[in-house]
Design an enzyme around this catalytic site. Structure first.
Site, PDB file in Angstrom:
ATOM      1  N   ALA A 244       0.799  -1.231   0.000  1.00 23.87           N
ATOM      2  CA  ALA A 244       0.000   0.000   0.000  1.00 23.87           C
ATOM      3  C   ALA A 244       0.836   1.288   0.000  1.00 23.87           C
ATOM      4  O   ALA A 244       0.637   2.151  -0.868  1.00 23.87           O
ATOM      5  CB  ALA A 244      -0.972  -0.041   1.178  1.00 23.87           C
TER       6      ALA A 244
ATOM      7  N   ASP B  74      -3.961  -2.592   3.764  1.00 19.84           N
ATOM      8  CA  ASP B  74      -4.159  -1.880   2.495  1.00 19.84           C
ATOM      9  C   ASP B  74      -5.214  -0.796   2.619  1.00 19.84           C
ATOM     10  O   ASP B  74      -5.240   0.146   1.824  1.00 19.84           O
ATOM     11  CB  ASP B  74      -4.560  -2.872   1.404  1.00 19.84           C
ATOM     12  CG  ASP B  74      -3.380  -3.736   1.045  1.00 19.84           C
ATOM     13  OD1 ASP B  74      -3.200  -4.787   1.691  1.00 19.84           O
ATOM     14  OD2 ASP B  74      -2.604  -3.331   0.159  1.00 19.84           O
TER      15      ASP B  74
END
Ligand code: MRU
Length: 345
Positions: A48, A236
């Site tokens: 991420a 994420d």
């Protein structure tokens, strides 16, 4: 070594191709938005926070490629189209869109394409630099939660390779080791793309931190045998009701809860998405061939379909604490429901 950075001399984006690790350490250099989008889809650059940095640099590349071709509204349309194209490559990690938006907003404020390019590039470089600082803060907060001697289970790769340097979950482990703690790591292989065995094991081993790879399916057994003291994973996206992370994370959270093992999530504030609920988030579905073969060997009969979600959602009720760059969040996680976390300083 940095996972992703700007090559000032070549005026191009430079990142480690993570699909080639651990066998080869190869760097991709590109000025092409299409090439970057393809690299993101193929997970050459992934994780991420690294996707946030990649997205911001993607906007800078877009400005660079359009600055001598279009002006005014045509230039703005062109970079907005490229931004939408990049955003669509991976829908689950919130940081990708966040990084794109930061660079795009800065570019769109400028009057000329050349100034827009400078502004987008400056913002991308700022995001890259911030990521290093944030990961060290996460590491410092998280290290204090781990016992002086312990075995930590982690899943996927939330390390230097998923960020710019240091890492989130692995940043916690690195900071704990730096503080003199005796930490050993069990890294789940993370089928089907093996970010755990290829990437987490690679970077911890390179740092001399004791690490062993385990099959994903061994985690419950090892918890039952008392061989895991804590679970630390990345994220994420974190909504007020769930943590989205690599597929398999939810199963570890359930097992940890069952065995009264603390389950920690380490992530920067940019991963918090207070405006959405679990049901609003798209979970990326990956291609059949990721499951159908491995190393050129067929693993499934022709004609059999797959279900291959890249991420799952772990309810916050199973999360002991979220370790952020601004401190450790705990139940009832008021910070996720009572404020717009993006605006907090
Ligand atoms: O599909 P990937 O490899 O991009 O998935 C990455 C993860 O799930 C990581 O755990 C997450 O992005 C956190 S990285 C600090």
């Amino acid at each position: 070594m940095r996972t992703i950075t700007w090559n000032t001399e070549g005026q191009c984006l430079s990142y480690i191709d993570q699909t080639r690790l651990p066998a080869e350490l190869v760097t991709v250099e590109t000025q092409s938005v299409t090439r970057l989008a393809d690299g993101i889809r193929r997970l050459e650059v992934r994780g991420a926070p690294a996707l946030g940095v990649a997205g911001a640099y993607g906007v800078a590349l877009s400005c660079q490629s359009h600055q001598n071709k279009e002006t005014g509204a045509a230039f703005r349309n062109a970079i907005e189209t490229d931004a939408a194209f990049l955003r669509a490559t991976r829908p689950t990690a919130v940081n990708l869109g966040w990084g794109i938006d930061r660079a795009l907003q800065n570019a769109l404020r400028e009057d000329t394409p050349a100034a827009a390019y400078d502004a987008a590039l400056r913002e991308a470089q700022a995001i890259e630099a911030e990521d290093i600082t944030l990961c060290h803060r996460i590491g410092a907060y998280g290290a204090s939660l781990l016992p002086d001697t312990c075995t930590v289970l982690t899943h996927c790769n939330a390390g230097a390779l998923a960020c710019v340097e240091w890492g989130t979950a692995l940043g916690v482990i690195r900071s704990a080791v730096e503080a003199g703690k005796n930490i050993s790591v069990l890294s789940c292989e993370t089928r089907p793309l093996n970010q755990g065995s290829r990437l987490t094991a690679f970077e911890l081993h390179a740092d001399g931190i004791p690490v062993k790879t385990i099959p994903d399916s061994a985690a419950a057994h090892l918890m039952r045998r008392g061989m895991i003291d804590a679970v630390v994973v990345g994220a994420d996206r974190i909504t007020p009701d769930a943590v989205f992370n690599k597929i398999g994370t939810y199963m570890h959270a359930i097992c940890a809860h069952h065995h009264s093992i603390p389950f920690y999530v380490a992530a920067p504030y940019s991963t918090l998405d207070t405006g959405r609920r679990e049901a609003d988030v798209e979970i990326e579905e990956r291609a059949r061939d990721e499951l159908a073969s491995c190393g050129g060997r067929q693993l499934m009969p022709d004609g059999v379909g797959t279900v291959n979600p890249a991420f799952d959602a772990t309810p916050l009720t199973l999360v002991t604490a979220i370790i952020t760059d601004r401190g450790v969040l705990r139940h009832p996680y008021d910070e996720l429901t009572h404020s717009d976390t993006r605006e907090m300083t």
